[in-house]
Design an enzyme around this catalytic site. Structure first.
Site, PDB file in Angstrom:
ATOM      1  N   ASN A   1     -16.588-108.978 -65.292  1.00 19.74           N
ATOM      2  CA  ASN A   1     -16.669-110.585 -65.478  1.00 19.74           C
ATOM      3  C   ASN A   1     -17.900-110.666 -66.444  1.00 19.74           C
ATOM      4  OD1 ASN A   1     -16.149-113.051 -64.258  1.00 19.74           O
ATOM      5  ND2 ASN A   1     -18.283-113.163 -63.500  1.00 19.74           N
TER       6      ASN A   1
ATOM      7  N   ASP B   1     -17.013-124.480 -66.158  1.00 22.40           N
ATOM      8  CA  ASP B   1     -17.513-125.755 -66.464  1.00 22.40           C
ATOM      9  C   ASP B   1     -17.663-126.056 -67.997  1.00 22.40           C
ATOM     10  OD1 ASP B   1     -19.974-124.103 -67.243  1.00 22.40           O
ATOM     11  OD2 ASP B   1     -20.844-124.529 -64.994  1.00 22.40           O
TER      12      ASP B   1
ATOM     13  N   HIS C   1     -18.008-120.793 -69.262  1.00 22.14           N
ATOM     14  CA  HIS C   1     -18.999-121.868 -69.458  1.00 22.14           C
ATOM     15  C   HIS C   1     -18.875-122.492 -70.800  1.00 22.14           C
ATOM     16  CE1 HIS C   1     -20.732-120.890 -65.453  1.00 22.14           C
ATOM     17  NE2 HIS C   1     -20.913-119.468 -65.690  1.00 22.14           N
TER      18      HIS C   1
ATOM     19  N   GLU D   1     -15.669-119.051 -63.823  1.00 24.42           N
ATOM     20  CA  GLU D   1     -16.895-119.949 -63.487  1.00 24.42           C
ATOM     21  C   GLU D   1     -16.887-121.236 -64.246  1.00 24.42           C
ATOM     22  OE1 GLU D   1     -20.550-117.685 -63.929  1.00 24.42           O
ATOM     23  OE2 GLU D   1     -19.820-115.902 -62.804  1.00 24.42           O
TER      24      GLU D   1
ATOM     25  N   GLU E   1     -21.623-109.204 -66.856  1.00 21.68           N
ATOM     26  CA  GLU E   1     -22.425-109.582 -67.925  1.00 21.68           C
ATOM     27  C   GLU E   1     -23.242-108.319 -68.405  1.00 21.68           C
ATOM     28  OE1 GLU E   1     -25.133-112.704 -66.926  1.00 21.68           O
ATOM     29  OE2 GLU E   1     -23.293-113.936 -66.215  1.00 21.68           O
TER      30      GLU E   1
HETATM   31  O1  G3I Z   1     -33.315-119.812 -53.079  1.00 20.71           O
HETATM   32  C1  G3I Z   1     -34.423-119.960 -53.859  1.00 20.71           C
HETATM   33  C2  G3I Z   1     -35.343-121.238 -53.280  1.00 20.71           C
HETATM   34  O2  G3I Z   1     -35.779-120.499 -52.163  1.00 20.71           O
HETATM   35  C3  G3I Z   1     -36.270-121.798 -54.198  1.00 20.71           C
HETATM   36  O3  G3I Z   1     -37.149-122.774 -53.524  1.00 20.71           O
HETATM   37  C4  G3I Z   1     -35.698-122.332 -55.381  1.00 20.71           C
HETATM   38  C5  G3I Z   1     -36.722-122.780 -56.472  1.00 20.71           C
HETATM   39  O4  G3I Z   1     -36.416-122.798 -57.592  1.00 20.71           O
HETATM   40  O5  G3I Z   1     -35.021-121.173 -56.098  1.00 20.71           O
HETATM   41  C6  G3I Z   1     -33.756-120.835 -55.101  1.00 20.71           C
HETATM   42  O6  G3I Z   1     -33.264-119.918 -55.850  1.00 20.71           O
HETATM   43  C7  G3I Z   1     -32.392-120.420 -56.908  1.00 20.71           C
HETATM   44  C8  G3I Z   1     -30.891-119.984 -56.873  1.00 20.71           C
HETATM   45  O7  G3I Z   1     -30.032-120.150 -57.734  1.00 20.71           O
HETATM   46  C9  G3I Z   1     -30.344-120.519 -55.385  1.00 20.71           C
HETATM   47  O8  G3I Z   1     -30.351-122.038 -55.688  1.00 20.71           O
HETATM   48  C10 G3I Z   1     -32.693-119.970 -58.207  1.00 20.71           C
HETATM   49  O9  G3I Z   1     -34.090-120.420 -58.704  1.00 20.71           O
HETATM   50  C11 G3I Z   1     -31.867-120.101 -59.477  1.00 20.71           C
HETATM   51  O10 G3I Z   1     -32.377-119.551 -60.531  1.00 20.71           O
HETATM   52  C12 G3I Z   1     -30.411-119.790 -58.986  1.00 20.71           C
HETATM   53  O11 G3I Z   1     -29.563-120.076 -60.045  1.00 20.71           O
HETATM   54  C13 G3I Z   1     -28.211-119.442 -60.030  1.00 20.71           C
HETATM   55  C14 G3I Z   1     -28.123-118.598 -61.357  1.00 20.71           C
HETATM   56  O12 G3I Z   1     -26.797-118.138 -61.089  1.00 20.71           O
HETATM   57  C15 G3I Z   1     -29.224-117.512 -61.575  1.00 20.71           C
HETATM   58  O13 G3I Z   1     -28.997-116.780 -62.432  1.00 20.71           O
HETATM   59  C16 G3I Z   1     -27.235-120.491 -59.940  1.00 20.71           C
HETATM   60  O14 G3I Z   1     -27.478-121.119 -58.853  1.00 20.71           O
HETATM   61  C17 G3I Z   1     -25.803-120.038 -60.258  1.00 20.71           C
HETATM   62  O15 G3I Z   1     -25.101-121.088 -60.349  1.00 20.71           O
HETATM   63  C18 G3I Z   1     -25.848-119.157 -61.480  1.00 20.71           C
HETATM   64  O16 G3I Z   1     -24.519-118.369 -61.480  1.00 20.71           O
HETATM   65  C19 G3I Z   1     -24.440-117.763 -62.614  1.00 20.71           C
HETATM   66  C20 G3I Z   1     -23.205-116.643 -62.304  1.00 20.71           C
HETATM   67  O17 G3I Z   1     -23.869-115.862 -60.995  1.00 20.71           O
HETATM   68  C21 G3I Z   1     -23.086-115.543 -63.466  1.00 20.71           C
HETATM   69  N1  G3I Z   1     -22.650-116.286 -64.480  1.00 20.71           N
HETATM   70  C22 G3I Z   1     -23.598-117.351 -64.997  1.00 20.71           C
HETATM   71  C23 G3I Z   1     -23.784-118.208 -63.850  1.00 20.71           C
HETATM   72  C24 G3I Z   1     -24.605-119.518 -64.231  1.00 20.71           C
HETATM   73  O18 G3I Z   1     -25.842-119.133 -64.744  1.00 20.71           O
END
Ligand code: G3I
Length: 476
Positions: free
Chosen positions: A206, A272, A242, A270, A165
């Site tokens: 990516n 969806d 996405h 990725e 990105e």
């Molecule tokens: O690990 C913490 C946990 O300790 C805490 O309690 C909780 C509370 O919100 O957050 C947890 O972290 C989260 C993490 O995912 C793991 O679950 C973050 O808040 C959350 O923001 C994070 O989101 C991820 C996101 O990327 C972050 O940008 C999504 O799971 C993940 O699917 C998403 O994936 C991205 C790709 O990497 C890049 N392209 C876009 C895609 C969708 O956003």
């Protein structure tokens, strides 16, 4: 021509077992399709591709999650476990617990792994983004991160998303800390460091919103073109994909092809397709056709090596957190039932095959009618919903007409004018010549007395598009 058609997952097959048995003697041509379940990964492997999923380590302990992930996918991408905040949360201190768990799980289940991601502005610890480093120091920090993380997984990964990105929608560079501190050259430097750390991993750029031909994808295209001319080691481009319901870019295939023509692999990394929730049958049908279309676009490009879904189940999708009011973007619902989108993708992946012997073509009427166990009965009512040039949409309503609940149903008809079903939702399809057999999915086989359900399909016709009669139903 004999068509054997995409099979449902094992959970659905289990629910169908009694129905399939009842129908076995009655529709001999269709029984060839009712053997073992075929996962999406296996279908893709037969075409030299993979179908993958994002995998989250914290859900692997949930048996349904792991079962579906292992059955359906032959590639995985750690959803968060290999990102910078997970692997180097403080400077020079590396942790690989989550990533190792994913790699071990994948190896145990014959799945390849796409590493995700080495350099990204998000999920970047503040010690990097707010460290106030100069260009030389930040370059060295980035190279050290890549050297350690890609080095740790050396030889174990199929590919790395090296940089993620890095572009804005208008094609300019995103003003990340890497861009503002190091300048344009940071991306090439990252790829060179990744190649040095793991010479066998395919190295990908990516990004999202680059699926169609637009300012952003053209900027990426120009970068890749320049990298190839300059000898910067790039092997592939990942199109995150996405999407919003109904918005598969019409030029997706052409865009993938123009990148492939530069001499790189391409992949949908990725995927969806989000919709406004709650889902309904119309949205699910559109979603199915969207998955069918994007899968075909990839398959039609020789260098499109695979498709990764961004999650196993709607239950854990990132979408509702980021787009309130939207969700249900994946192939399996919250209860791990396969959605129509699963059939849409599976059909595109070769769930339909042709037999070599035209003499196998059956006559244009079912050889016999299906029967139901005593006390159980159902009816099937066919209607043409819409019709255009050479295509049409049909719908069949299945009703429990008996006094007892039924656990499954099989509907059979013969088309009178050579029509062909091209895609079907809310059921599993077999078509052999004119004869069509449709069985329930795991989620719509059980019907109380007087209850009904519908399945729909699109088809091709020429000359005439007469409604079939009879349309028979067997309950189980
Ligand atoms: O690990 C913490 C946990 O300790 C805490 O309690 C909780 C509370 O919100 O957050 C947890 O972290 C989260 C993490 O995912 C793991 O679950 C973050 O808040 C959350 O923001 C994070 O989101 C991820 C996101 O990327 C972050 O940008 C999504 O799971 C993940 O699917 C998403 O994936 C991205 C790709 O990497 C890049 N392209 C876009 C895609 C969708 O956003």
């Amino acid at each position: 021509m004999t068509k054997s058609v995409f099979r449902p997952p094992a959970t659905a097959l289990a629910a169908l077992a009694a129905t399939a048995l009842a129908a076995t003697a009655l529709v001999a041509a269709a029984t060839t399709t009712a053997s073992a379940a075929t996962g999406l990964g296996q279908l893709a492997a037969a075409k030299g591709r993979y179908i993958g999923t994002a995998l989250a380590n914290n859900h692997l302990g949930e048996s349904a999650y792991a079962t579906v992930a292992d059955r359906e996918f032959n590639s995985v991408t750690p959803e968060n476990e290999m990102k910078w905040d997970a692997t180097e949360p403080s400077r020079g201190s590396f942790s690989y617990g989550g990533g190792d768990a994913i790699v071990n799980h994948a190896q145990a289940h014959g799945q390849s792994v796409r590493g995700h991601t080495l350099v990204w502005h998000s999920q970047l610890p503040s010690w990097v983004s707010n460290g106030g480093f100069n260009a030389a120091t930040l370059t060295s920090i980035m190279q050290n991160h890549i050297s350690n993380v890609a080095g740790h997984y050396k030889g174990k990964l199929y590919a790395w998303d090296v940089v993620n990105e890095a572009f804005n929608e208008d094609g300019t560079r995103r003003q990340s800390v890497f861009q503002t501190t190091i300048g344009d050259g940071y991306i090439a430097t990252a790829f060179q460091a990744a190649r040095a750390a793991d010479p066998t991993a395919k190295l990908y750029y990516n990004d999202y919103n680059i699926e169609g031909i637009n300012a952003k994808s053209t900027a990426v295209y120009n970068m890749v073109k320049a990298f190839k001319q300059q000898g910067v080691p790039i092997d592939g481009v990942g199109f995150q994909t996405h999407l919003i319901l109904g918005q598969v870019p019409s030029d997706l295939q052409a865009n993938l092809q123009r990148f492939a023509d530069l001499g790189v692999d391409v992949a949908l990394t990725e995927v969806d397709v989000r919709m406004q929730t709650p889902a309904d049958s119309g949205k699910l049908a559109t979603q199915s056709s969207n998955y069918n279309a994007l899968t075909k676009a990839c398959l039609n490009v020789a260098r499109c090596v695979g498709i990764t879904l961004w999650g196993v189940t709607d239950k854990y999708s990132w979408v509702p957190d980021v787009f309130p009011g939207y969700g249900a973007p994946l192939l399996f619902d919250d209860n791990y039932n396969a959605k129509p989108a699963y059939t849409g993708m599976g059909t595109a992946l070769g769930g339909t095959t042709s037999s070599p012997s035209p003499s196998a073509s059956p006559s244009a009427s079912p050889s016999t009618s299906p029967s139901s166990p005593p006390g159980r009965s159902c009816s099937a009512t066919y209607r043409t919903v819409n019709q255009w040039n050479t295509g049409f949409q049909g719908e069949v309503t299945v009703a429990n007409t008996g006094a007892s609940a039924i656990g499954g149903w099989t509907v059979i008809w013969a088309f009178p004018n050579g029509q062909t079903v091209t895609q079907l939702w809310n059921g599993t399809l077999s078509q052999s010549g004119a004869n069509v057999t449709v069985r329930n999915m795991s989620y719509n086989g059980s019907l109380a007395p007087n209850a009904s359900t519908t399945f729909g399909f699109t088809g091709d016709w020429s000359g005439a598009n007469g409604a079939p009669s009879p349309v028979t139903c067997a309950a189980s």
